[in-house]
Design a protein around this motif. Structure first.
Motif, PDB file in Angstrom:
ATOM      1  N   GLU A 162       9.273   0.642  53.663  1.00  0.00           N
ATOM      2  CA  GLU A 162      10.592  -0.851  53.459  1.00  0.00           C
ATOM      3  C   GLU A 162       9.388  -1.917  52.702  1.00  0.00           C
ATOM      4  OE1 GLU A 162      12.802   1.363  55.987  1.00  0.00           O
ATOM      5  OE2 GLU A 162      10.109   0.241  55.957  1.00  0.00           O
ATOM      6  N   SER A 163       8.063  -1.894  53.429  1.00  0.00           N
ATOM      7  CA  SER A 163       7.099  -2.826  52.502  1.00  0.00           C
ATOM      8  C   SER A 163       6.496  -2.611  51.617  1.00  0.00           C
ATOM      9  CB  SER A 163       5.984  -2.554  53.582  1.00  0.00           C
ATOM     10  OG  SER A 163       6.285  -3.537  54.619  1.00  0.00           O
ATOM     11  N   ILE A 164       6.902  -0.854  50.579  1.00  0.00           N
ATOM     12  CA  ILE A 164       6.088  -0.616  49.944  1.00  0.00           C
ATOM     13  C   ILE A 164       7.378  -1.347  48.514  1.00  0.00           C
ATOM     14  CG2 ILE A 164       5.731   1.496  48.457  1.00  0.00           C
ATOM     15  CD1 ILE A 164       3.251  -0.393  49.573  1.00  0.00           C
ATOM     16  N   ASP A 165       8.272  -0.607  48.793  1.00  0.00           N
ATOM     17  CA  ASP A 165       9.737  -1.051  47.723  1.00  0.00           C
ATOM     18  C   ASP A 165       8.890  -2.921  48.012  1.00  0.00           C
ATOM     19  OD1 ASP A 165      10.591   0.776  48.196  1.00  0.00           O
ATOM     20  OD2 ASP A 165      11.765   0.947  49.625  1.00  0.00           O
ATOM     21  N   ILE A 166       9.079  -3.643  48.232  1.00  0.00           N
ATOM     22  CA  ILE A 166       9.133  -5.094  48.191  1.00  0.00           C
ATOM     23  C   ILE A 166       7.369  -5.263  47.332  1.00  0.00           C
ATOM     24  CG2 ILE A 166       8.172  -7.043  49.394  1.00  0.00           C
ATOM     25  CD1 ILE A 166       9.754  -6.475  51.788  1.00  0.00           C
ATOM     26  N   VAL A 167       6.540  -4.292  47.803  1.00  0.00           N
ATOM     27  CA  VAL A 167       5.744  -4.411  46.766  1.00  0.00           C
ATOM     28  C   VAL A 167       5.513  -3.951  45.549  1.00  0.00           C
ATOM     29  CG1 VAL A 167       3.019  -4.169  45.814  1.00  0.00           C
ATOM     30  CG2 VAL A 167       4.466  -4.372  48.728  1.00  0.00           C
ATOM     31  N   LYS A 168       5.995  -2.541  45.356  1.00  0.00           N
ATOM     32  CA  LYS A 168       7.047  -2.566  44.019  1.00  0.00           C
ATOM     33  C   LYS A 168       7.173  -3.949  42.795  1.00  0.00           C
ATOM     34  CE  LYS A 168       8.646   1.244  44.880  1.00  0.00           C
ATOM     35  NZ  LYS A 168       8.614   2.951  44.759  1.00  0.00           N
ATOM     36  N   ALA A 169       8.403  -3.925  43.578  1.00  0.00           N
ATOM     37  CA  ALA A 169       9.049  -5.154  43.169  1.00  0.00           C
ATOM     38  C   ALA A 169       8.170  -6.301  41.933  1.00  0.00           C
ATOM     39  CB  ALA A 169      10.469  -5.617  43.835  1.00  0.00           C
ATOM     40  N   ALA A 170       7.449  -6.288  42.624  1.00  0.00           N
ATOM     41  CA  ALA A 170       6.766  -7.618  42.577  1.00  0.00           C
ATOM     42  C   ALA A 170       6.077  -6.637  41.072  1.00  0.00           C
ATOM     43  CB  ALA A 170       6.045  -8.212  43.102  1.00  0.00           C
ATOM     44  N   CYS A 171       5.396  -5.984  40.818  1.00  0.00           N
ATOM     45  CA  CYS A 171       4.598  -5.224  40.472  1.00  0.00           C
ATOM     46  C   CYS A 171       5.309  -4.720  38.935  1.00  0.00           C
ATOM     47  CB  CYS A 171       3.768  -3.258  40.446  1.00  0.00           C
ATOM     48  SG  CYS A 171       3.253  -3.629  42.194  1.00  0.00           S
ATOM     49  N   PRO A 172       4.338  -4.686  37.495  1.00  0.00           N
ATOM     50  CA  PRO A 172       4.535  -4.253  36.662  1.00  0.00           C
ATOM     51  C   PRO A 172       4.444  -3.148  36.697  1.00  0.00           C
ATOM     52  CG  PRO A 172       1.860  -5.004  36.332  1.00  0.00           C
ATOM     53  CD  PRO A 172       2.453  -5.079  37.603  1.00  0.00           C
ATOM     54  N   ASP A 173       5.368  -2.800  35.171  1.00  0.00           N
ATOM     55  CA  ASP A 173       5.937  -1.061  35.453  1.00  0.00           C
ATOM     56  C   ASP A 173       4.369  -0.696  35.667  1.00  0.00           C
ATOM     57  OD1 ASP A 173       8.106  -1.875  34.538  1.00  0.00           O
ATOM     58  OD2 ASP A 173       8.086  -1.440  32.370  1.00  0.00           O
TER      59      ASP A 173
ATOM     60  N   ARG B  35       3.708  -0.134  38.623  1.00  0.00           N
ATOM     61  CA  ARG B  35       4.704   0.782  40.059  1.00  0.00           C
ATOM     62  C   ARG B  35       4.519   1.834  39.763  1.00  0.00           C
ATOM     63  NH1 ARG B  35       8.231  -1.576  37.215  1.00  0.00           N
ATOM     64  NH2 ARG B  35       8.404  -3.697  38.809  1.00  0.00           N
ATOM     65  N   LEU B  36       4.393   3.199  39.092  1.00  0.00           N
ATOM     66  CA  LEU B  36       4.590   3.916  38.429  1.00  0.00           C
ATOM     67  C   LEU B  36       3.645   4.754  38.980  1.00  0.00           C
ATOM     68  CD1 LEU B  36       5.717   4.141  34.998  1.00  0.00           C
ATOM     69  CD2 LEU B  36       6.229   4.741  37.177  1.00  0.00           C
ATOM     70  N   ALA B  37       2.064   4.247  39.070  1.00  0.00           N
ATOM     71  CA  ALA B  37       0.803   4.340  39.950  1.00  0.00           C
ATOM     72  C   ALA B  37       1.013   4.490  41.123  1.00  0.00           C
ATOM     73  CB  ALA B  37      -0.533   3.830  39.486  1.00  0.00           C
ATOM     74  N   ILE B  38       1.689   3.314  41.711  1.00  0.00           N
ATOM     75  CA  ILE B  38       1.836   3.676  43.121  1.00  0.00           C
ATOM     76  C   ILE B  38       2.703   4.650  43.479  1.00  0.00           C
ATOM     77  CG2 ILE B  38       3.321   2.646  45.114  1.00  0.00           C
ATOM     78  CD1 ILE B  38       2.535  -0.100  43.807  1.00  0.00           C
ATOM     79  N   ASP B  39       4.031   4.886  42.850  1.00  0.00           N
ATOM     80  CA  ASP B  39       4.473   6.181  42.934  1.00  0.00           C
ATOM     81  C   ASP B  39       3.961   7.571  43.158  1.00  0.00           C
ATOM     82  OD1 ASP B  39       7.165   4.947  44.083  1.00  0.00           O
ATOM     83  OD2 ASP B  39       7.653   4.646  41.628  1.00  0.00           O
TER      84      ASP B  39
ATOM     85  N   LEU C 172       7.651  13.142  35.210  1.00  0.00           N
ATOM     86  CA  LEU C 172       8.305  12.788  34.246  1.00  0.00           C
ATOM     87  C   LEU C 172       7.850  11.817  33.407  1.00  0.00           C
ATOM     88  CD1 LEU C 172      10.879  15.092  35.439  1.00  0.00           C
ATOM     89  CD2 LEU C 172       9.050  15.506  32.959  1.00  0.00           C
ATOM     90  N   LEU C 173       8.509  10.412  34.565  1.00  0.00           N
ATOM     91  CA  LEU C 173       7.949   9.270  33.872  1.00  0.00           C
ATOM     92  C   LEU C 173       6.516   9.022  33.578  1.00  0.00           C
ATOM     93  CD1 LEU C 173      10.035   7.528  36.738  1.00  0.00           C
ATOM     94  CD2 LEU C 173      11.075   8.255  34.404  1.00  0.00           C
ATOM     95  N   CYS C 174       5.826   9.081  34.354  1.00  0.00           N
ATOM     96  CA  CYS C 174       4.169   9.057  33.929  1.00  0.00           C
ATOM     97  C   CYS C 174       3.970   9.735  32.295  1.00  0.00           C
ATOM     98  CB  CYS C 174       3.183  10.062  35.126  1.00  0.00           C
ATOM     99  SG  CYS C 174       3.070   8.581  36.213  1.00  0.00           S
ATOM    100  N   LEU C 175       4.306  11.038  32.758  1.00  0.00           N
ATOM    101  CA  LEU C 175       4.434  12.014  30.751  1.00  0.00           C
ATOM    102  C   LEU C 175       4.709  10.521  29.675  1.00  0.00           C
ATOM    103  CD1 LEU C 175       4.658  14.973  31.957  1.00  0.00           C
ATOM    104  CD2 LEU C 175       2.506  14.445  31.498  1.00  0.00           C
ATOM    105  N   GLU C 176       6.576  10.319  29.750  1.00  0.00           N
ATOM    106  CA  GLU C 176       6.795   9.458  28.864  1.00  0.00           C
ATOM    107  C   GLU C 176       6.281   8.299  29.007  1.00  0.00           C
ATOM    108  OE1 GLU C 176      11.199   6.954  28.767  1.00  0.00           O
ATOM    109  OE2 GLU C 176      10.964   8.815  30.104  1.00  0.00           O
ATOM    110  N   HIS C 177       5.566   7.545  29.689  1.00  0.00           N
ATOM    111  CA  HIS C 177       4.516   6.533  29.495  1.00  0.00           C
ATOM    112  C   HIS C 177       3.325   6.419  29.263  1.00  0.00           C
ATOM    113  CE1 HIS C 177       3.207   1.849  30.331  1.00  0.00           C
ATOM    114  NE2 HIS C 177       2.714   2.983  31.120  1.00  0.00           N
ATOM    115  N   GLY C 178       2.736   7.635  29.641  1.00  0.00           N
ATOM    116  CA  GLY C 178       1.650   8.514  28.384  1.00  0.00           C
ATOM    117  C   GLY C 178       1.486   8.684  27.318  1.00  0.00           C
ATOM    118  N   MET C 179       2.783   9.231  26.942  1.00  0.00           N
ATOM    119  CA  MET C 179       3.450   9.480  25.645  1.00  0.00           C
ATOM    120  C   MET C 179       3.044   7.866  24.383  1.00  0.00           C
ATOM    121  SD  MET C 179       2.755  13.095  25.165  1.00  0.00           S
ATOM    122  CE  MET C 179       4.124  13.080  23.634  1.00  0.00           C
TER     123      MET C 179
END
Length: 380
Positions: A190-201, A204-208, A264-271
């Motif tokens: 629950e706390s991590i969801d709150i943290v991710k909501a404040a993060c840049p994209d 957020r990907l790095a945390i996940d 897959l999301l990280c690959l898309e972002h990196g591309m």
């Protein structure tokens, strides 16, 4: 300072002794220290002479011929047999330290500490450094720092003793610092969801990715697209912490659904950034210094990842109820990830994905997350 001239009646007195004759005829003797202060030697001439001779010898102010000769011989013998601290520590660095097989980060800390020892004690001989000097230095450190310094100094003096440069390991005689018990707090989903909501994209990907891959930050920031096999659904990691081990930890595991999705999301972002690393971002500015410190202009360093996580963790307010030093860190995502994966896919899979050699380490990360079983109390 050259001794003061003496009266004819005082020629039998040692240098730096003055007399003070009172009106009643009593003579008092005083010793003139190098700083100009005068100390009384009493009125017994014989005792005053003995005290002055001892002081002159200790302070090396016109010592007698025997003392000069003995001191000279002692210094020459020391120069022939015992190296200076600078020479001894340099040999320790060049010969003994490379055999320790420290990880890069640990080696950087050790090297930094050794530089401090050079600055303090280089002109001295190994035998000139006392237990008091080491003890006073450790007292100036925090408990955590003192523990690291003490361990390092014990190893250095162990090398000195083995080479005959010091009679004993004086660092071992210092008190072992007692670190205050760390208040362990854990992340919650629950706390991590709150943290991710404040993060840049990108963060957020790095945390996940950290949460679902349960890799350390040193492995996260160097994880490349080539380490992912989408067709076979596998992820391959050579864990950097183990590179100096006799058997480095090389893992190749099937990706669970949540891990595959975030990869897959990280690959898309990196591309989009044309960056070969799974964690990437376009920095606000790129200087030559920043570029040299990074594997790729858009790659992320360990230090930057840690600092950005801490920044947005605090901005989110998720852990405002805790003191700053009690708030869980980026590394603590590994513990939450191990707990989540254990709950959903079993402990053996979590152990394999984390690269733990035995289940004991996996259990260590699970501490603080597991719900305690109710205690059964029987009464008859």
């Amino acid at each position: 300072m050259s001794p003061r001239g003496r009266n004819v009646g005082n020629l039998d007195l040692p240098p730096h002794v003055e007399t003070d004759k009172k009106a009643n005829g009593t003579v008092y003797y005083r010793y003139l220290l190098p700083n100009g202060q005068r100390k009384s030697l009493g009125k017994d001439k014989y005792e005053a002479i003995k005290a002055a001779q001892a002081l002159n010898s200790v302070l090396e102010r016109n010592p007698d011929i025997v003392s000069k000769i003995l001191t000279s011989v002692e210094r020459q013998q020391k120069q022939l047999t015992i190296p200076t601290f600078a020479q001894a520590l340099t040999e320790y660095e060049n010969i003994h330290l490379p055999k320790k097989k420290y990880a890069k980060n640990t080696l950087d800390i050790v090297t930094s500490n050794i530089t401090k020892y050079h600055d303090m004690w280089d002109p001295l001989y190994c035998t000139d450094i006392s237990l008091l000097m080491i003890s006073e230095y450790l007292k100036q450190q925090t408990d955590f720092q003192a523990e690291k310094h003490r361990s390092q100094l014990i190893d250095i003096w162990k090398y000195f003793v083995a080479n005959g440069w010091a009679p004993e390991n004086i660092a071992e005689k210092t008190l072992k610092p007692i670190r205050p018990e760390k208040v362990r707090t854990r992340h919650s989903n629950e706390s991590i969801d709150i943290v991710k909501a404040a993060c840049p994209d990108w963060l957020r990907l790095a945390i996940d990715l950290a949460l679902h891959s349960i890799q350390r930050r040193a492995d996260l920031v160097v994880m490349e697209r080539t380490s992912i096999n989408i067709k076979d659904n596998t992820m391959t990691v050579l864990q950097h912490k183990s590179l100096n081990y006799d058997k480095p930890v090389f893992i190749e595991v099937d990706m669970h659904p949540e891990l595959r999705e975030i990869v897959l999301l990280c690959l898309e972002h990196g591309m989009k950034l044309r960056c070969p690393y799974l964690i990437s971002t376009r920095p606000e500015r790129i200087t030559a210094q920043i570029r040299d410190a990074k594997l790729h202009p858009f790659a992320v360093t360990e230090d930057h990842l840690t600092k950005q996580f801490k920044k947005y963790r605090d901005l989110s307010g998720a852990y405002d109820h805790l003191e700053p030093n009690q708030r869980p860190s980026l590394h603590d995502l590994r513990a939450l990830g191990i707990y989540n994966i254990t709950q959903q896919y079993g402990k053996k899979y979590a152990q394999a994905l984390a690269g733990h050699a035995n289940v004991k380490m996996t259990d260590h990360y699970l501490e603080g997350h597991e719900t305690p079983k109710p205690e059964r109390i029987s009464y008859r």
